[in-house]
Design an enzyme around this catalytic site. Structure first.
Site, PDB file in Angstrom:
ATOM      1  N   HIS B 164       0.847  -1.187   0.000  1.00 37.01           N
ATOM      2  CA  HIS B 164       0.000   0.000   0.000  1.00 37.01           C
ATOM      3  C   HIS B 164       0.880   1.234   0.000  1.00 37.01           C
ATOM      4  CE1 HIS B 164      -3.761  -2.102   0.490  1.00 37.01           C
ATOM      5  NE2 HIS B 164      -3.172  -2.895   1.360  1.00 37.01           N
ATOM      6  N   CYS B 206      -0.705   2.063  -4.956  1.00 38.66           N
ATOM      7  CA  CYS B 206      -1.401   3.282  -5.319  1.00 38.66           C
ATOM      8  C   CYS B 206      -0.371   4.395  -5.455  1.00 38.66           C
ATOM      9  CB  CYS B 206      -2.409   3.655  -4.233  1.00 38.66           C
ATOM     10  SG  CYS B 206      -3.678   2.415  -4.015  1.00 38.66           S
TER      11      CYS B 206
END
Lengths: 633, 418
Positions: B164, B206
């Protein structure tokens, strides 16, 4: 600032400053003067807080300061620039002894002229002799002895006995090359006073002698026997000096010439693996202890100055190769070609790197013997020119089609560059599988075969170190037989290796030092503990020692010191205390500490400023009142 | 927000930085360019594969990493040259319906956790510190060889990371972060010590592209699954396992590699062009301004496969046994035979046309990439904001500058409150 100066003009003074002024309500102009001295308690208080903050600041600064041991940046700089401008060279002495020649009679040349001719020829043959680790270029220290039988002449300063004592003995007797070599060592051993003197002895023979035999011994001597002209004698001597003794016969393109497969900590782990591709067909074992004791030990001793070598061995099962091979009827064997070699290594099935002894930064050289399974036996390597490896000069006497000689075959061997090591394919004596027996077919590689195998592995090790293993060197003026040493490396080869090694180490040391100093200077928040500073200092000292040993021609000590210099600086660079996380940027530091201090300090500073303003204002009022009083009175 | 704040500080602390410059503490980055040795050959391949997230619902990150692991192994990088870091053990998780198995597809045809998986760093060993130690090579002496990246100046390294991420950071273990600064620093140190020749950084998180913004070392090629402000999505949910099993970017990367074998010579640009933004639901971004070679000429196996140079040994060293086998045998001189073989040196001319068609597209990508970087430059900031009011970056910077403007406001309000 304007805001602050305007502030006291505020029509309503703050309530807390009023008690003193309220006592003097009777005074006419309360706004412009006061009768009592303004209180300084609040001013002192706020200033004290401010000053304690200011005083505390250096302590805070000190406490978040990062310790950096001083590194000798200027010495590092000068060391690498010196290494660049003045490549490392070893002093070498060359001695040419001509027996049975009469230069003065035929050519009118004295020994000094002959020496000059040899030097000239050597410079021609070795134009890039300024290469690091080589003998001192330009003017080679060549001495010449000419023994014509009747008279003997030599250059000044030559240390050889004139006339050569053992000349006649040699010439008359028929000695083997090895014995000849030993004898020359006895005769000329004291030449150069134990230093690194190289000598070539040329014995002029009769015309009937047949072909000229030129041999380079395993110490630092070479000799030429047979009928040679004076010119040829000079050119052969120069070639032996320049090409063989100084360059170890390599043309410099066999392997990246400056590459040394020695770990950063100065260690090599030789890992010997015997791979049984399919143990259901046969299982081979070897008596590695024997090899280690008799054959490997002297090699390791010989390489001691260059690297600290340790040996490991293992036998692995179920290790199929990953490249394809095809059956060839003409050769009666399975063939794989050289272009498949990069795929031969089956890294997923060959668990070679099982070493526990190898430290983090030592180099592991894998030397692998691959025994093919029954369905790919015998396995041969096809060379790019379409020939099988059997045309290879060395193995041709041994290898033939397996049906004719079903006993012992070394087929293909090849080395894999750089980090890795080498692989030998060894076909079993008989490719017929024993179908009846249920038990695995256990066999042991016979000592003779093992010895053969070891010779190939030795050739690969030499190749990895940048040396050829041919026992013949073909130069411009003829072929030279190179005698091998049972130590794996001849003395003159070791000299060349040491030279290269010292050079490589010092260069790598200089570049690492440069990297370290650039890194340290570019990251001002990096912690450098004292140990790193010490390592750098010792490394520089060791490098200095290596240079001074080199200049006096002590190869071994120089190699050892240079190795030390390199490993120390590598230790310093890779010191685990240097961690990226601990030297966050200045912005980061600011971001961490400002939330703690910024809100408080802002108030403290503003309060102090305000109090100072107030005090000045009030003091002015008091002074005005005083002045008025004085006038009134 | 923290990073936004950092950047503000960077701008406001310009004076201090200038001071540091005067002190000579910050060397010009060009100093690093000089030390790189361009002449060295590509001699070996390494791969560092990192999965940074824990917990069962991040199953897909481990599956991503293991898929890549399987691919590079299949294409020839040996296990001892792969550093595999897995932050959690999904295979043995109590919630795993298929114990000791990990799948990256709901068809369950391929068990990624089959045999011969060598995890070098697992569980809580996967930290930012250990990751940076692997890259820079600064280990404690007790760390075994298998846990070290023993690359040299001839190495091509593939660095794959998934987890992440956010703007200029990648989360490790739910507790710490790898910042783009840290990564750039580590890469700079690697370059300085000659620990790689070329480095391909592949990130599936991301806002992956933001992680590359601080890189400055030559020879580095970076590809990220998404641009700034974009998310990287998972590909599909496996209802048997109960969680998503693979991310889109990795899924399509694998789809590309499944078509290849060890002998193939598809180029990097064909890999990069294979990413379809509609399928990814994000824009794959690659940074190639630090990379010298043309992507059309670089086979993917330069990074995902292994190269090996071999030399045929002509002769054994016979002298060891001279005594036993009679006098020295004089052998005929044979020319040295080389078989240096870069696995993929030949290129298909058919592919070439295909690439030419795609170059226009690439240029657009490139421009977009440059815009991001000019946005980073504080000097052009105001003009940039004025120029592009609506774009995502400008909004971000508007927020940052709003914060800067709030600083005097804070001072003023503090003053008033006194």
């Amino acid at each position: 600032m304007e805001e602050i100066s305007n502030f006291p003009l505020n029509p309503e003074p703050p309530e807390e400053e009023s008690p003193q002024s309220q006592m003097h309500e009777s005074t006419p102009d309360r706004k412009t003067m006061r009768t009592t001295k303004p209180g300084i308690k609040r001013l002192i208080l706020s200033l004290t807080v401010l000053f304690s903050f200011i005083i505390g600041f250096p302590f805070l600064w000190k406490s978040i300061e990062i310790y950096r041991a001083p590194l000798p940046f200027d010495r590092i700089e000068s060391f690498s620039s010196q290494l660049e401008s003045d490549p490392l060279h070893f002093p070498c002495r060359f001695q040419a002894i001509f027996v049975g020649f009469d230069f003065s009679a035929s050519r009118g040349l004295g020994p000094n002229d002959v020496a000059a001719a040899i030097t000239r020829k050597m410079s021609q043959l070795n134009p890039n002799s300024s290469r690091c680790g080589n003998c001192i270029g330009g003017d080679y220290d060549v001495s010449v002895v000419i023994d014509s039988g009747s008279s003997c002449a030599q250059t000044e300063g030559s240390e050889a006995k004139c006339p050569l004592k053992c000349g006649e003995v040699v010439f008359g007797g028929k000695l083997s090359d090895e014995d000849f070599d030993e004898m020359l060592k006895r005769c000329l051993g004291n030449v150069g006073g134990g230093g690194k003197g190289y000598s070539v002895v040329v014995f002029n023979g009769d015309k009937e002698e047949g072909e000229v035999r030129a041999v380079v011994g395993k110490y630092r001597h070479a000799w030429v026997l047979g009928h040679v002209s004076e010119d040829e004698a000079v050119s052969r001597t120069a070639e032996i000096f320049a090409r063989v003794f100084m360059n170890a016969g390599s043309e410099g393109n066999s392997i990246r010439s400056e590459f040394m497969p020695v770990g950063a900590d100065g260690r090599i782990v030789l890992s010997f693996s015997l791979l049984n591709a399919e143990p259901q067909d046969w299982i081979y074992d070897w008596s590695f202890h024997e090899i280690d004791k008799t054959l490997l030990h002297p090699v390791i001793q010989a390489l001691q100055p260059i690297a600290n070598i340790t040996v490991e061995s293992q036998v692995l099962y179920y290790t199929p190769k990953s490249s394809f091979s095809y059956w060839d009827d003409i050769h009666g064997s399975h063939i794989f070609s050289t272009k498949d070699l990069p795929f031969f290594l089956n890294s997923n099935e060959w668990h070679l790197d099982t070493s526990v002894a190898a430290g983090g930064r030592s180099k592991v050289l894998q030397l692998v013997v691959y025994i093919p399974s029954a369905k790919e036996c015998p396995l041969q390597l096809e060379l790019p020119n379409g020939d099988l490896s059997k045309t290879n000069g060395f193995i041709s006497p041994v290898i033939h089609l397996p049906s004719k000689f079903p006993y012992f075959i070394i087929l293909a061997y090849f080395g894999i560059l750089q980090m890795w090591g080498g692989v030998v394919v060894w076909n079993p004596e008989s490719c017929v599988k024993d179908l009846e027996s249920k038990d695995p077919d256990r066999r042991v590689i016979s000592p003779q075969n093992l010895q053969k195998l070891f010779e190939v592995l030795m050739g690969q090790l030499r190749q990895l170190l940048g040396l050829k293993s041919d026992n013949l060197y073909v130069g411009q003026s003829g072929a030279y037989i190179l005698l091998g040493s049972e130590r794996g490396f001849t003395e003159w080869e070791l000299d060349v290796l040491s030279g290269k090694h010292v050079c490589f180490n010092l260069h790598s040391c200089a570049t690492t030092l440069g990297s370290l100093s650039r890194l340290v200077q570019s990251l001002p928040r990096m912690i450098i503990i004292d140990e790193i500073g010490k390592q750098v200092k010792f490394s520089l000292e060791a490098a200095k020692f290596a240079q001074s040993y080199a200049s006096t021609g002590i190869y071994n000590a120089s190699a050892v010191s240079s190795r030390q210099a390199r490993s120390l600086v590598e230790d310093a660079f890779f010191h685990p205390s240097i961690m990226s996380i601990s030297y966050y940027s200045f912005e980061h530091c600011f971001a961490i500490y400002s939330p703690f201090f910024l809100p408080v300090t802002m108030h403290v500073i503003l309060a102090a400023l305000r109090e100072w303003k107030r005090y000045k204002q009030e003091n002015r009022k008091y002074l005005a009142w005083k002045a008025k009083e004085r006038i009134v009175s | 927000m923290e990073f936004c704040f950092l950047r503000i500080l960077k701008l406001t602390m310009k004076v201090l930085v200038m001071l540091l410059l005067f002190l000579g503490n910050i060397k010009n980055s060009t100093a690093y360019f000089s030390s790189s040795s361009e002449a060295t050959m590509h001699t070996n391949n390494w791969a560092v594969l990192v999965c940074t997230s824990r917990f069962w619902f991040n199953y897909r990150h481990m599956a991503n990493t293991l898929s890549l692991y399987r691919t590079v192994k299949r294409l020839g990088i040996p296990d001892e040259r792969i550093i595999l870091m897995l932050a959690d053990d999904m295979a043995c998780n109590a919630r795993n319906k298929y114990p000791a198995q990990v799948f990256n597809n709901e068809n369950h045809r391929l068990n990624l956790y089959g045999d011969n998986v060598e995890v070098d760093y697992r569980g809580y060993e996967v930290t930012v510190e250990n990751f940076l130690r692997v890259l820079t090579g600064r280990h404690e002496t007790a760390v075994p060889r298998s846990k070290r990246l023993l690359s040299d100046e001839g190495s091509h390294i593939l660095l794959y990371m998934t987890g992440h991420g956010g703007d200029e950071f990648l989360k490790f273990q739910d507790s710490e972060e790898l910042q783009s600064h840290d990564l750039a620093d580590a890469v700079k140190q690697m370059k300085e010590k000659g620990r790689f020749k070329e480095l391909l950084i592949m990130v599936d998180t991301c806002q992956a592209s933001t992680l590359f913004s601080q890189l400055q070392s030559p020879g580095v090629l970076a590809i990220g699954s998404s641009m700034k402000g974009e998310n990287s999505y998972s590909h599909h949910l496996d209802s048997d396992v109960g969680v998503s099993v693979v991310d889109r970017f990795t899924f399509y990367t694998l789809a590309f590699f499944e078509r290849l074998n060890i002998y193939d010579n598809a180029s990097l640009s064909s890999l990069f062009n294979s990413y379809n933004p509609n399928l990814l639901m994000s824009t794959a971004y690659y940074r190639r301004d630090l990379y010298q070679r043309h992507l059309e000429e670089v086979p993917v196996t330069n990074f995902f496969g292994s190269v090996m140079e071999t030399i045929h040994t002509d002769s054994a060293y016979t002298s060891l046994t001279n005594k036993n086998f009679g006098g020295a045998k004089t052998k005929t001189f044979l020319g040295q035979s080389f078989s240096s073989s870069d696995i993929n040196s030949v290129r298909n001319s058919d592919d070439e046309d295909q690439f030419n068609n795609l170059t226009a597209e690439e240029d657009q990508h490139d421009e977009a990439g440059q815009c991001i970087f000019c946005a980073m430059d504080s000097g052009h900031l105001w003009s940039f904001i004025l120029g592009n009011v609506i774009t995502h970056e400008s909004v971000d910077f508007f927020v940052c500058y709003g914060l800067v403007l709030m600083l005097p406001l804070l001072v003023f309000s503090t003053w008033l409150s006194l």
